[in-house]
Design a protein around this motif. Sequence first.
Motif, PDB file in Angstrom:
ATOM      1  N   PHE A  21      47.429  16.891  -8.857  1.00 19.83           N
ATOM      2  CA  PHE A  21      46.663  16.444  -7.694  1.00 19.83           C
ATOM      3  C   PHE A  21      45.921  17.602  -7.041  1.00 19.83           C
ATOM      4  N   TYR A  22      46.630  18.658  -6.717  1.00 22.53           N
ATOM      5  CA  TYR A  22      46.023  19.766  -5.970  1.00 22.53           C
ATOM      6  C   TYR A  22      45.089  20.623  -6.822  1.00 22.53           C
ATOM      7  N   ALA A  23      45.488  20.914  -8.038  1.00 24.32           N
ATOM      8  CA  ALA A  23      44.675  21.792  -8.889  1.00 24.32           C
ATOM      9  C   ALA A  23      43.523  21.043  -9.546  1.00 24.32           C
ATOM     10  N   ASP A  24      43.822  19.905 -10.142  1.00 28.82           N
ATOM     11  CA  ASP A  24      42.782  19.188 -10.881  1.00 28.82           C
ATOM     12  C   ASP A  24      41.936  18.295  -9.973  1.00 28.82           C
ATOM     13  N   TYR A  25      42.582  17.381  -9.256  1.00 22.50           N
ATOM     14  CA  TYR A  25      41.845  16.429  -8.424  1.00 22.50           C
ATOM     15  C   TYR A  25      41.107  17.108  -7.266  1.00 22.50           C
ATOM     16  N   LEU A  26      41.794  17.976  -6.525  1.00 24.29           N
ATOM     17  CA  LEU A  26      41.156  18.639  -5.381  1.00 24.29           C
ATOM     18  C   LEU A  26      40.337  19.867  -5.774  1.00 24.29           C
ATOM     19  N   GLY A  27      40.445  20.292  -7.026  1.00 27.25           N
ATOM     20  CA  GLY A  27      39.638  21.408  -7.497  1.00 27.25           C
ATOM     21  C   GLY A  27      40.179  22.781  -7.172  1.00 27.25           C
ATOM     22  N   LEU A  28      41.445  22.858  -6.770  1.00 29.43           N
ATOM     23  CA  LEU A  28      42.068  24.160  -6.504  1.00 29.43           C
ATOM     24  C   LEU A  28      42.638  24.665  -7.823  1.00 29.43           C
ATOM     25  N   SER A  29      41.751  24.980  -8.737  1.00 24.54           N
ATOM     26  CA  SER A  29      42.122  25.169 -10.139  1.00 24.54           C
ATOM     27  C   SER A  29      42.642  26.554 -10.502  1.00 24.54           C
ATOM     28  N   THR A  30      42.511  27.519  -9.622  1.00 27.86           N
ATOM     29  CA  THR A  30      43.014  28.855  -9.927  1.00 27.86           C
ATOM     30  C   THR A  30      44.449  28.970  -9.430  1.00 27.86           C
ATOM     31  N   GLU A  31      45.393  29.149 -10.357  1.00 26.66           N
ATOM     32  CA  GLU A  31      46.786  29.344  -9.989  1.00 26.66           C
ATOM     33  C   GLU A  31      46.998  30.840  -9.796  1.00 26.66           C
ATOM     34  N   GLU A  32      47.110  31.264  -8.535  1.00 26.31           N
ATOM     35  CA  GLU A  32      47.293  32.686  -8.251  1.00 26.31           C
ATOM     36  C   GLU A  32      48.677  33.162  -8.659  1.00 26.31           C
ATOM     37  N   PHE A  33      49.677  32.321  -8.448  1.00 26.64           N
ATOM     38  CA  PHE A  33      51.032  32.612  -8.919  1.00 26.64           C
ATOM     39  C   PHE A  33      51.831  31.323  -8.881  1.00 26.64           C
ATOM     40  N   ASN A  34      52.934  31.302  -9.623  1.00 23.59           N
ATOM     41  CA  ASN A  34      53.833  30.156  -9.643  1.00 23.59           C
ATOM     42  C   ASN A  34      55.230  30.686  -9.934  1.00 23.59           C
ATOM     43  N   LEU A  35      56.099  30.624  -8.918  1.00 18.97           N
ATOM     44  CA  LEU A  35      57.479  31.089  -9.073  1.00 18.97           C
ATOM     45  C   LEU A  35      58.442  29.929  -9.316  1.00 18.97           C
ATOM     46  N   GLY A  36      57.898  28.740  -9.549  1.00 20.62           N
ATOM     47  CA  GLY A  36      58.731  27.556  -9.750  1.00 20.62           C
ATOM     48  C   GLY A  36      59.009  26.820  -8.462  1.00 20.62           C
ATOM     49  N   TRP A  37      59.364  27.531  -7.415  1.00 18.24           N
ATOM     50  CA  TRP A  37      59.642  26.920  -6.115  1.00 18.24           C
ATOM     51  C   TRP A  37      58.468  27.066  -5.153  1.00 18.24           C
ATOM     52  N   VAL A  38      57.536  27.942  -5.472  1.00 21.68           N
ATOM     53  CA  VAL A  38      56.322  28.126  -4.679  1.00 21.68           C
ATOM     54  C   VAL A  38      55.190  28.524  -5.620  1.00 21.68           C
ATOM     55  N   ALA A  39      54.017  27.947  -5.372  1.00 19.55           N
ATOM     56  CA  ALA A  39      52.835  28.280  -6.166  1.00 19.55           C
ATOM     57  C   ALA A  39      51.616  28.245  -5.259  1.00 19.55           C
ATOM     58  N   ARG A  40      50.640  29.097  -5.557  1.00 18.65           N
ATOM     59  CA  ARG A  40      49.402  29.137  -4.760  1.00 18.65           C
ATOM     60  C   ARG A  40      48.232  28.758  -5.655  1.00 18.65           C
ATOM     61  N   TYR A  41      47.399  27.846  -5.131  1.00 16.95           N
ATOM     62  CA  TYR A  41      46.209  27.381  -5.836  1.00 16.95           C
ATOM     63  C   TYR A  41      44.985  27.599  -4.961  1.00 16.95           C
ATOM     64  N   THR A  42      43.911  28.065  -5.576  1.00 19.47           N
ATOM     65  CA  THR A  42      42.659  28.291  -4.853  1.00 19.47           C
ATOM     66  C   THR A  42      41.497  27.677  -5.608  1.00 19.47           C
ATOM     67  N   SER A  43      40.417  27.484  -4.879  1.00 14.80           N
ATOM     68  CA  SER A  43      39.173  27.002  -5.477  1.00 14.80           C
ATOM     69  C   SER A  43      38.296  28.199  -5.788  1.00 14.80           C
ATOM     70  N   PRO A  44      37.848  28.328  -7.041  1.00 18.69           N
ATOM     71  CA  PRO A  44      36.956  29.441  -7.374  1.00 18.69           C
ATOM     72  C   PRO A  44      35.591  29.307  -6.702  1.00 18.69           C
ATOM     73  N   ASP A  45      35.235  28.089  -6.295  1.00 18.63           N
ATOM     74  CA  ASP A  45      33.928  27.844  -5.690  1.00 18.63           C
ATOM     75  C   ASP A  45      33.912  28.020  -4.179  1.00 18.63           C
ATOM     76  N   THR A  46      34.974  27.561  -3.505  1.00 18.68           N
ATOM     77  CA  THR A  46      34.949  27.549  -2.044  1.00 18.68           C
ATOM     78  C   THR A  46      35.906  28.538  -1.393  1.00 18.68           C
ATOM     79  N   GLY A  47      36.884  29.024  -2.148  1.00 17.05           N
ATOM     80  CA  GLY A  47      37.887  29.903  -1.565  1.00 17.05           C
ATOM     81  C   GLY A  47      38.993  29.148  -0.840  1.00 17.05           C
ATOM     82  N   ALA A  48      38.952  27.805  -0.860  1.00 17.03           N
ATOM     83  CA  ALA A  48      40.026  27.015  -0.258  1.00 17.03           C
ATOM     84  C   ALA A  48      41.337  27.363  -0.944  1.00 17.03           C
TER      85      ALA A  48
END
Length: 117
Positions: A21-48
């Motif tokens: 949902f967050y990465a594909d649907y909302l376009g936050l496709s850059t996974e900055e990190f994923n520790l299993g219990w926390v992950a950060r996703y950003t948009s390469p276009d908007t910086g969201a």
Amino acid sequence: MRVSRIMANLRVADVDAAKDFYADYLGLSTEEFNLGWVARYTSPDTGAVVQLLTRDATAAADATVSVHTPDVEGAYAEARQRGYEIVHPLTTESWGVHRFLVRAPDGTVVNVVQHAD
């Protein structure tokens, strides 16, 4: 305190299940990190940016937002001086951040963090 970035920490049951949902649907496709219990996703276009969180791995409380600062020690000292409740002490975590959690007067738990250089 000087703030360099603020991001929402969204509580999810399963980071990997929420990724579609967050990465594909909302376009936050850059996974900055994923520790299993926390992950950060950003948009390469908007910086969201958003962090998905199941449960904090080292703190007794989960933060609603993460506030990045270049001086976490100064922020910690100021929070203590102001009498704010520290819910997780100033700690250097194994994943490379220096942080503490503080409760705002309205009850919101805030993760104040500085990335190690």
